[in-house]
Design an enzyme around this catalytic site. Structure first.
Site, short mmCIF file in Angstrom:
data_model
loop_
_atom_site.label_atom_id
_atom_site.label_comp_id
_atom_site.label_asym_id
_atom_site.label_seq_id
_atom_site.Cartn_x
_atom_site.Cartn_y
_atom_site.Cartn_z
N ASP A 51 -1.66 15.03 7.03
CA ASP A 51 -2.45 14.34 6.00
C ASP A 51 -3.73 15.14 5.70
OD1 ASP A 51 -3.54 12.37 4.37
OD2 ASP A 51 -4.10 11.06 6.04
N ASP B 40 -3.31 5.36 -2.20
CA ASP B 40 -4.31 6.24 -1.60
C ASP B 40 -4.28 7.56 -2.37
OD1 ASP B 40 -5.67 8.00 0.05
OD2 ASP B 40 -4.50 7.54 1.85
N CYS C 143 -7.53 12.71 8.19
CA CYS C 143 -7.46 11.27 8.46
C CYS C 143 -8.87 10.78 8.74
CB CYS C 143 -6.54 11.01 9.65
SG CYS C 143 -6.78 9.38 10.38
N GLU D 267 -11.71 9.07 -2.11
CA GLU D 267 -12.63 9.19 -0.97
C GLU D 267 -13.58 10.36 -1.14
OE1 GLU D 267 -9.28 9.57 1.59
OE2 GLU D 267 -9.71 11.66 2.08
N GLU E 294 -14.52 3.40 5.55
CA GLU E 294 -13.56 3.96 6.51
C GLU E 294 -14.17 4.06 7.91
OE1 GLU E 294 -10.78 4.22 7.50
OE2 GLU E 294 -9.79 6.13 7.07
N ASP F 166 -6.39 9.97 -2.05
CA ASP F 166 -7.15 10.97 -1.29
C ASP F 166 -8.47 11.30 -2.01
OD1 ASP F 166 -5.17 10.98 0.61
OD2 ASP F 166 -4.33 12.92 0.08
N ARG G 295 -13.69 4.95 -1.53
CA ARG G 295 -13.70 4.96 -0.06
C ARG G 295 -14.83 5.89 0.39
NH1 ARG G 295 -8.70 7.04 3.83
NH2 ARG G 295 -9.92 8.61 4.96
N HIS H 175 -7.45 4.32 -4.54
CA HIS H 175 -8.77 4.64 -3.97
C HIS H 175 -8.98 6.14 -3.87
CE1 HIS H 175 -7.43 5.41 0.23
NE2 HIS H 175 -6.74 4.29 0.18
N ASN I 7 -9.53 -1.35 7.08
CA ASN I 7 -8.40 -0.52 7.48
C ASN I 7 -8.02 -0.78 8.94
OD1 ASN I 7 -6.51 1.47 7.85
ND2 ASN I 7 -7.91 3.20 7.58
N TYR J 285 0.84 -1.20 0.00
CA TYR J 285 0.00 0.00 0.00
C TYR J 285 0.87 1.24 0.00
CZ TYR J 285 -3.79 3.11 1.69
OH TYR J 285 -4.74 4.10 1.85
C1 MIC Z 1 -5.51 4.86 5.35
C2 MIC Z 1 -5.17 6.32 5.44
O1 MIC Z 1 -6.01 7.05 4.56
C3 MIC Z 1 -3.74 6.56 4.97
O2 MIC Z 1 -3.49 7.66 4.43
O3 MIC Z 1 -2.89 5.70 5.18
C4 MIC Z 1 -5.28 6.90 6.87
C5 MIC Z 1 -4.49 6.14 7.91
C6 MIC Z 1 -4.27 6.85 9.22
O4 MIC Z 1 -4.18 8.10 9.26
O5 MIC Z 1 -4.13 6.16 10.24
C7 MIC Z 1 -6.77 7.00 7.23
O6 MIC Z 1 -7.34 6.04 7.75
O7 MIC Z 1 -7.35 8.07 6.94
MG MG Z 2 -5.19 8.52 3.49
#
Ligand code: MIC
Ligand code: MG
Length: 301
Positions: free
Chosen positions: A62, A89, A126, A118, A191, A91, A161, A116, A213, A48
């Site tokens: 993030d 990811d 996050c 979202e 999620e 976003d 997502r 993916h 996840n 991933y």
């Molecule tokens: C899966 C996720 O989108 C990621 O960017 O790895 C994050 C992981 C995290 O911040 O723990 C998410 O769940 O949003």
């Molecule tokens: Mg993410």
């Protein structure tokens, strides 16, 4: 040696087969190309590329600050060194549906097996934090359709997502997932489900492959691989696990180095020079030029 022996098409086919097999695909998030090789060597099925990690390695939160071209460049470096399928990811797709469309093509070109998208607004956050806001269902459907239209290789996996569970509840999350599948999503990432019963309900309601996840310090339980396979989930995601482990070790090591004035006490915890060279396949480069590997290492190195 040097790079993978498989093509992106091979890896996309393998990923589709894994998802159709009913066996759980265990997918740790890489922290860099080197760790992608370790993931493969340790016997995991896929890699991933986490948005959180891609941002954190640039010392950014993030919140959608990275650009699609920036992460595509990193993705290409990672996809180049592993024979495992890699899922990225992407976003929110970095903007409007047309930006999501371009993102799909960039990630295809990077050699990934899928991505993916979202349904959060920008700036995103996050999925395990409070206070998330979603775009309307119709807008996300447009984004999924744009992604499907832009895809040139039908083997490339488009996963939707939904972040709806937190702000709007499980029923809205399931309804949105179904709408995204109707729009052409191949798989769904629900999620921040709260407990095992919600994982079960989601599985019963949605027909496509599902990702679970298992991020640490989040809102959900850390279900083990056997439990997830029994629940009928297709992918177990460990997105930030290696980053957290590595950075924990770095912080401990820096403390010891500062306190002791030498790294002597840290040696037993380090990957050795010979192990590093093994992972890199150093010796095999002698096939090009015997002079590159004509040394022996001291014992214990
Ligand atoms: C899966 C996720 O989108 C990621 O960017 O790895 C994050 C992981 C995290 O911040 O723990 C998410 O769940 O949003
Ligand atoms: Mg993410």
């Amino acid at each position: 040696m040097l790079h993978t022996r498989t093509t992106p098409a091979d890896r996309r086919r393998a990923f589709r087969e894994q998802l159709a097999s009913g066996r759980l695909v265990r997918m740790p998030g890489a922290v860099n190309p080197y760790s992608a090789r370790l993931i493969q060597e340790a016997g995991f099925e896929a890699v991933y590329l986490s948005g959180a990690v891609l941002a954190a390695e640039l010392a950014l939160p993030d919140i959608g600050l990275t650009s699609s071209t920036e992460i595509a460049a990193r993705a290409q470096q990672i996809a180049r060194v592993t024979d495992l399928p890699a899922l990225i990811d992407a976003d929110t797709g970095f903007g409007e549906p047309m930006n999501a469309a371009r993102t799909v093509q960039l990630m295809e070109d990077a050699g990934l097996a899928g991505l993916h998208l979202e349904d959060q607004v920008n700036p995103k956050r996050c999925g395990h934090l409070d206070g998330k806001t979603l775009v309307g269902r119709a807008e996300m459907v447009r984004k999924v359709r744009a992604a499907v239209d832009a895809r040139r290789d039908p083997g490339f996996l488009l996963m939707a997502r939904t972040d709806a569970r937190g702000p709007e509840g499980l029923k809205e999350a399931i309804d949105r997932a179904k709408a995204y599948v109707d729009a052409g999503a191949d798989a769904v990432f629900p999620e921040a489900l709260a407990h095992e019963g919600e994982f079960e309900a989601f599985r019963a309601a949605v027909d496509v492959p599902l990702l679970a996840n298992m991020t640490e310090f989040g809102k959900g339980p850390l279900l083990d691989a056997a439990a997830l396979e029994n629940l009928g989930y297709n992918i177990a995601l460990y997105p930030v696990t290696l980053f957290r482990l590595a950075m924990g070790a770095v912080e401990d090591g820096l403390r010891t180095l500062a306190a002791d004035g030498t790294q002597q006490a840290l040696l037993p915890r380090m990957q050795t020079r010979s192990r590093l060279y093994d992972v890199l396949g150093y010796e095999e480069y002698g096939a090009f030029d015997s002079a590159v590997f004509d040394f022996t290492l001291p014992p214990g190195a």
